[in-house]
Write a protein that holds these residues in place. Sequence first.
Motif, PDB file in Angstrom:
ATOM      1  N   LEU A 145      -0.273   3.778   4.842  1.00 18.61           N
ATOM      2  CA  LEU A 145      -1.451   3.635   3.992  1.00 18.61           C
ATOM      3  C   LEU A 145      -2.663   3.346   4.865  1.00 18.61           C
ATOM      4  N   ASP A 146      -3.799   3.902   4.482  1.00 16.42           N
ATOM      5  CA  ASP A 146      -5.027   3.675   5.244  1.00 16.42           C
ATOM      6  C   ASP A 146      -5.522   2.246   5.102  1.00 16.42           C
ATOM      7  N   GLU A 154      -4.674   4.129  -3.800  1.00 18.06           N
ATOM      8  CA  GLU A 154      -4.108   4.884  -2.686  1.00 18.06           C
ATOM      9  C   GLU A 154      -2.596   5.002  -2.821  1.00 18.06           C
ATOM     10  N   ARG A 157      -1.905   7.684  -5.232  1.00 17.00           N
ATOM     11  CA  ARG A 157      -2.232   8.984  -4.627  1.00 17.00           C
ATOM     12  C   ARG A 157      -1.137   9.442  -3.668  1.00 17.00           C
TER      13      ARG A 157
END
Length: 235
Positions: A145-146, A154, A157
Amino acid sequence: MSFRVVHPEPSGPHDERSDASREVLVELYAPASAETVRVNMIESINGSAVGDDVTSESLSNRLDRRILGVIRDASDAVVVGASTVRQEGYLAPARSRLAIITRSGDLAGHRLDSAPQPPIVLGPETARERVESELTGIPHEFAALDSPALDATEIVRVLRANGARSIVCEGGPTLAGTFLSAGVVDELCLTTAARLHSPGVPLLGPLGTTIPARLTQLIIDDASTLYARWALGAD
């Protein structure tokens, strides 16, 4: 165990007490759409997410566990926090893919050795090495994950990019609160066990916002346990 549907006002085959057959529950808990995010949790009357054994298991009963299985089977991914895996020795769902959310990669106490499908673990890149160490020899996938803050938008997504259209989050409280606060949840399925428990653990972490909800279904069983479906995000 039998139950009654008390909302909406019964007009069909469930207007009398019904046996908790899988076929009936599949109908009652069908997702509103093919692409949906649900939160499914259990609480005591006073809002504790755990019972006497400091897990949710001691609040649950046979009907709640059967509903849990029906909701899982209708989902492509079952999302849990790493703390739940550690504290409850979490068993992977039989048909859906388990998605574990972690900041640190600490999965000590897991019971994933016999998972029917390889779980997917989501966390920041810094968690990868520990995840690989904890799950040595166990088939799995790691998705970086960013955001180290574990942003629910996120997470959804990334899961959708991995083929999960229907998602259910089972907590714990912090992760469920994160999903709800982010506005990504379409429905809350909430079981309320007919007991008070203290000391307890709050059902949800801080939300930071008010979330409108609409009761779409309410069931009561012969032990006075309540099973509610709440549509979220609409006044």
